[in-house]
Design a protein around this motif. Sequence first.
Motif, PDB file in Angstrom:
ATOM      1  N   VAL A  60      -5.052  -5.532   0.285  1.00  0.00           N
ATOM      2  CA  VAL A  60      -4.545  -6.386   1.547  1.00  0.00           C
ATOM      3  C   VAL A  60      -5.749  -6.744   2.966  1.00  0.00           C
ATOM      4  O   VAL A  60      -5.827  -7.716   3.487  1.00  0.00           O
ATOM      5  CB  VAL A  60      -3.637  -5.431   2.093  1.00  0.00           C
ATOM      6  N   GLY A  61      -7.341  -5.679   2.950  1.00  0.00           N
ATOM      7  CA  GLY A  61      -7.836  -5.593   3.822  1.00  0.00           C
ATOM      8  C   GLY A  61      -8.930  -6.771   2.985  1.00  0.00           C
ATOM      9  O   GLY A  61      -9.894  -7.103   4.165  1.00  0.00           O
ATOM     10  N   HIS A 117      -9.102   3.107  20.151  1.00  0.00           N
ATOM     11  CA  HIS A 117      -8.320   2.311  20.552  1.00  0.00           C
ATOM     12  C   HIS A 117      -8.802   1.884  21.884  1.00  0.00           C
ATOM     13  O   HIS A 117      -9.056   0.050  22.138  1.00  0.00           O
ATOM     14  CB  HIS A 117      -6.716   2.410  20.700  1.00  0.00           C
ATOM     15  N   ASP A 164      -8.124  -5.277  13.421  1.00  0.00           N
ATOM     16  CA  ASP A 164      -8.173  -4.273  13.330  1.00  0.00           C
ATOM     17  C   ASP A 164      -7.453  -3.493  12.012  1.00  0.00           C
ATOM     18  O   ASP A 164      -6.571  -3.639  12.123  1.00  0.00           O
ATOM     19  CB  ASP A 164      -6.819  -3.682  14.332  1.00  0.00           C
ATOM     20  N   SER A 165      -8.440  -3.817  10.667  1.00  0.00           N
ATOM     21  CA  SER A 165      -7.906  -4.220   9.227  1.00  0.00           C
ATOM     22  C   SER A 165      -8.389  -3.070   9.094  1.00  0.00           C
ATOM     23  O   SER A 165      -9.509  -1.699   9.674  1.00  0.00           O
ATOM     24  CB  SER A 165      -8.558  -5.148   9.324  1.00  0.00           C
ATOM     25  N   THR A 166      -7.415  -2.465   7.502  1.00  0.00           N
ATOM     26  CA  THR A 166      -8.198  -1.474   6.820  1.00  0.00           C
ATOM     27  C   THR A 166      -9.591  -2.105   6.271  1.00  0.00           C
ATOM     28  O   THR A 166     -10.174  -2.670   6.995  1.00  0.00           O
ATOM     29  CB  THR A 166      -7.410  -1.592   5.437  1.00  0.00           C
ATOM     30  N   ASP A 167     -10.356  -1.054   5.323  1.00  0.00           N
ATOM     31  CA  ASP A 167     -11.505  -1.168   4.695  1.00  0.00           C
ATOM     32  C   ASP A 167     -11.369  -2.268   3.498  1.00  0.00           C
ATOM     33  O   ASP A 167     -10.232  -2.814   3.405  1.00  0.00           O
ATOM     34  CB  ASP A 167     -11.431   0.171   4.176  1.00  0.00           C
ATOM     35  N   GLY A 192      -4.059  -7.242  11.932  1.00  0.00           N
ATOM     36  CA  GLY A 192      -3.579  -5.691  11.544  1.00  0.00           C
ATOM     37  C   GLY A 192      -2.969  -5.227  12.590  1.00  0.00           C
ATOM     38  O   GLY A 192      -2.391  -5.066  13.490  1.00  0.00           O
ATOM     39  N   TRP A 197     -18.953   5.363  13.779  1.00  0.00           N
ATOM     40  CA  TRP A 197     -17.930   4.393  13.097  1.00  0.00           C
ATOM     41  C   TRP A 197     -19.122   3.108  13.523  1.00  0.00           C
ATOM     42  O   TRP A 197     -19.193   3.323  15.326  1.00  0.00           O
ATOM     43  CB  TRP A 197     -16.969   4.063  13.524  1.00  0.00           C
ATOM     44  N   GLN A 201       1.017  -0.914  -0.289  1.00  0.00           N
ATOM     45  CA  GLN A 201      -0.089   0.151   0.189  1.00  0.00           C
ATOM     46  C   GLN A 201       0.942   0.880  -0.138  1.00  0.00           C
ATOM     47  O   GLN A 201       2.395   1.777   0.377  1.00  0.00           O
ATOM     48  CB  GLN A 201      -0.659   0.080   0.991  1.00  0.00           C
ATOM     49  N   ASP A 213       0.277 -12.266   7.026  1.00  0.00           N
ATOM     50  CA  ASP A 213      -1.259 -11.885   5.949  1.00  0.00           C
ATOM     51  C   ASP A 213      -1.936 -12.806   7.418  1.00  0.00           C
ATOM     52  O   ASP A 213      -1.895 -13.611   8.138  1.00  0.00           O
ATOM     53  CB  ASP A 213      -1.572 -12.478   4.809  1.00  0.00           C
ATOM     54  N   GLY A 214      -3.229 -11.817   8.093  1.00  0.00           N
ATOM     55  CA  GLY A 214      -3.960 -11.513   9.028  1.00  0.00           C
ATOM     56  C   GLY A 214      -4.616 -13.610   8.627  1.00  0.00           C
ATOM     57  O   GLY A 214      -4.887 -14.460   9.274  1.00  0.00           O
ATOM     58  N   GLU A 224       0.948  -8.554  10.932  1.00  0.00           N
ATOM     59  CA  GLU A 224       0.245  -6.876  10.038  1.00  0.00           C
ATOM     60  C   GLU A 224       0.565  -7.841   9.234  1.00  0.00           C
ATOM     61  O   GLU A 224       1.612  -7.839   9.040  1.00  0.00           O
ATOM     62  CB  GLU A 224       0.947  -5.647  11.261  1.00  0.00           C
ATOM     63  N   ILE A 225       0.437  -6.772   8.190  1.00  0.00           N
ATOM     64  CA  ILE A 225       0.829  -7.319   7.484  1.00  0.00           C
ATOM     65  C   ILE A 225       1.931  -6.436   5.913  1.00  0.00           C
ATOM     66  O   ILE A 225       3.255  -7.350   5.618  1.00  0.00           O
ATOM     67  CB  ILE A 225      -0.237  -7.462   5.471  1.00  0.00           C
ATOM     68  N   ASP A 254      -0.227   0.229  13.924  1.00  0.00           N
ATOM     69  CA  ASP A 254       0.425   1.240  14.103  1.00  0.00           C
ATOM     70  C   ASP A 254       0.772   0.850  15.998  1.00  0.00           C
ATOM     71  O   ASP A 254       1.098   2.070  16.449  1.00  0.00           O
ATOM     72  CB  ASP A 254      -1.028   2.914  13.900  1.00  0.00           C
ATOM     73  N   TYR A 314     -13.436   9.605  10.254  1.00  0.00           N
ATOM     74  CA  TYR A 314     -13.632   8.815   9.498  1.00  0.00           C
ATOM     75  C   TYR A 314     -14.534   8.951   9.230  1.00  0.00           C
ATOM     76  O   TYR A 314     -15.377   9.394   9.115  1.00  0.00           O
ATOM     77  CB  TYR A 314     -13.780   7.386  10.398  1.00  0.00           C
TER      78      TYR A 314
END
Length: 283
Positions: free
Chosen positions: A163-164, A61, A156-159, A82, A231, A30, A137-138, A105-106, A85, A226
Amino acid sequence: MNWYTEQWSNECKFSIAYDKALYSEKTPFQQIDFYQSKEFGTFFTLDGLMMVNEKDEFIYHDMIVHPAFATNPGIKKVLIIGGGDGGTAREVLRYSTVEEVVMVEIDERVFRLCQEFLPVTASGVEEDNRMTLLFEDGLAYVQNAPDHSFDLILVDSTDPISVGEGLFTTAFYQECYRVLNKDGILINQHESPYFTEYAANMKKAHQKIKNIFPITNVYQYHMPTYPSGHWLFGFASKAFDPLKDIHAEAWNSFGLQTKYYNTDLHVGAFGLPNYVKEALKRE
Ligand code: AAT
């Protein structure tokens, strides 16, 4: 003035003024960008989408971690998928009763860059001897993990783009179910009910999880940066109900100082607006 702008829908954009673009890198997974701003402090984006900033990260968090611990204060083994951070790991590691945390975490660059630019979430995580950090990869990780090996999985992933995507599949949720203990809990980054595209992701994730876990709930939190600010996390469990089984006294006796979460808010967060309830109903 320089503006970071994110497309929230086809006809809506959100902008933050920044003083400095701190760093930019394209990894095999990414595009990563770090910025320095007055309003939100340091923040980073993945593929042009806001991930974490210094000002509102405490909301996300707190909310991904603490409701599960108030439901089952006995959680000892935690898997984070994921979360590069480090903010989710930071909150989990505050529980002295937690014995083991595996974070998968990928993209190692996310973690290394957050160690450099975003110590508020990343510092201290790698040094904690309960922590195992894996960069893979998770989905592949859970496919190879033994049965019943965790009390809690935090996704705790991206959209669900690039990769998500694999983390929003039935195959992934099924593996999570298998890998969880008999009273295990899964918390899922559940997207947002407001804008159409995010709401479609929310519905899909929820239906898949509902087909696998006997207890499924959804709770909300307010995330200013967001899309739409509204969310959700999914709460799925093999045994515990987050409202009936809340152990408010036990959680409060951990003595953790939190800026967002408390056990009254826990109860309120599961009360959803009617349009969200409607959207989450089985089709
Ligand atoms: N703590 C809030 C930050 C995030 S970032 C989500 C992380 O998930 C990223 O670091 C990304 O590299 C990682 N990731 C994505 N796909 C995978 C995968 N298949 N396996 C392991 N890690 C992965 C969450 C922000 C939520 C944003 C909502 N709009």
